[in-house]
Design a protein around this motif. Sequence first.
Motif, PDB file in Angstrom:
ATOM      1  N   SER A  67       0.830  -1.207   0.000  1.00  0.00           N
ATOM      2  CA  SER A  67       0.000   0.000   0.000  1.00  0.00           C
ATOM      3  C   SER A  67       0.863   1.255   0.000  1.00  0.00           C
ATOM      4  N   VAL A  68       1.920   1.251   0.814  1.00  0.00           N
ATOM      5  CA  VAL A  68       2.833   2.402   0.850  1.00  0.00           C
ATOM      6  C   VAL A  68       3.494   2.598  -0.511  1.00  0.00           C
ATOM      7  N   LEU A  89       0.640   3.728  -3.142  1.00  0.00           N
ATOM      8  CA  LEU A  89      -0.052   4.993  -2.900  1.00  0.00           C
ATOM      9  C   LEU A  89       0.879   6.156  -2.597  1.00  0.00           C
ATOM     10  N   LYS A  90       2.144   5.900  -2.242  1.00  0.00           N
ATOM     11  CA  LYS A  90       3.072   6.976  -1.883  1.00  0.00           C
ATOM     12  C   LYS A  90       4.316   6.999  -2.776  1.00  0.00           C
ATOM     13  N   ILE A  91       5.071   5.899  -2.774  1.00  0.00           N
ATOM     14  CA  ILE A  91       6.364   5.883  -3.462  1.00  0.00           C
ATOM     15  C   ILE A  91       6.197   5.967  -4.975  1.00  0.00           C
ATOM     16  N   MET A 122       5.118   9.403  -6.269  1.00  0.00           N
ATOM     17  CA  MET A 122       6.213  10.349  -6.102  1.00  0.00           C
ATOM     18  C   MET A 122       7.236  10.174  -7.223  1.00  0.00           C
ATOM     19  N   SER A 162      -0.701   1.824 -10.236  1.00  0.00           N
ATOM     20  CA  SER A 162      -0.770   2.689  -9.065  1.00  0.00           C
ATOM     21  C   SER A 162      -1.839   3.756  -9.237  1.00  0.00           C
ATOM     22  N   GLY A 172      -5.027   4.099  -6.833  1.00  0.00           N
ATOM     23  CA  GLY A 172      -5.270   5.344  -6.109  1.00  0.00           C
ATOM     24  C   GLY A 172      -6.625   5.953  -6.424  1.00  0.00           C
TER      25      GLY A 172
END
Length: 414
Positions: free
Chosen positions: A188-189, A192-194, A197, A220, A224
């Motif tokens: 999930s990290v 949704l984040k890496i 970015m 991704s 999202g």
Amino acid sequence: MTRFEYVAKSTSGAQRSSFLYAESAAAAADILHRDGLVVLSIREMKRPVREMTKSQTTRFFEGHVPAGSVALFTKQLTSMLNAGLPLTRALYGLARDEANRTLSDVLVRVASNIEGGETLSSAMSRHPGVFPRLYISMVKSGEQSGKLVTIMRHLARYMDRTEAVKRKVRSAMTYPTFVVGFSVIASSVLFLKIVPMMAGIYAKLDAELPMPTQIVIKASSIVGRYIWVPILLLIVLIVIWRVMMRNAAGRYVLDSFKLRLPIFGRILRKVVIAKFLRTLGVLVESGLPVLDALELAGGSSGNEVVVRASGKIGNMVSHGSSLSKSFGSTGVFPEIVVQMVSTGEETGTLGEMLANLSDYYDEQVGTSIEGLSSILEPLLIVLIGGIIALMLVAMFLPVFHLGGAIRQGMIRSG
């Protein structure tokens, strides 16, 4: 009953402080003197013991009491009764030393109700959140047969065995559950984040990305954007599950499905059968009528398929069929169970045969779980580690050609 705090010395000179329940300070001192203690001080505690009505003594109103605490209490009570201590004195003594506050208060109320003329089973039945129906039925059987200590010993052994199987299953599933949970959080990290970015960085460079990187970024983006879909689906499934679990037909469908699951279904079937046979065996040995024992054992199995099977067995037995033939007609129990039940009927050792069968299935469950864990743990590590590694490689693949990507961006901007 009033709660008193006391400080006393034992015959060896060791000082101890605790609390007990009694009608008065003098009665509390008498209890301590009978226990061989020298009283140094006694004082009434401010909070009185609340006498609860029968409607209040439900699982909702009472605090949680672990099954292990009830099992330990049962063993201790059995030992005290076997030593010849009066029932109420044993209950007050156990309440005084019990670490679980809820169980301590419940034991005081049980002892108080017994002093008021109730039987042990009747007093315990006021607290269904602590003492389940099976427990009450066995205690009642012991009272009626005059073999309370013997049946309490059976009950303590039964609860010990049941808790041991639960611990074994929990222990075997702890590591796989941790691995799966960690992988879900890590994925999930990343998604949704890496990944977003890194996608933003690559977008600024305006460089052509490798196909694996494009696939991960696209995935991704979809995750999202539609993250609410799996969350909503999970909520719907939970609601459907809870609704189905509220009626017997729904539970039967779900339990049938669980027993048909590949690999896990076979293990679950062994767990359920072992619990049913162990419960039936201890009830038969305790002297309960077979029909009552079948009803209680089926209900305690936790599986509606077995509940219906036990109901069918009871119906056939009540119409004159043998127990072994009734077991065989359900299609739920393996042939070895039918044969062992038949042998137990013929030799008059049905309770012993059922106990041996439950031990056999417990060993089968342990072996199956250990074998599954030995395969599942490395497989999960390789599978989940591989997926995360592929995602990371896909996202950092453009970095290996970062110089070329920067040059392309500079040429296009110039």
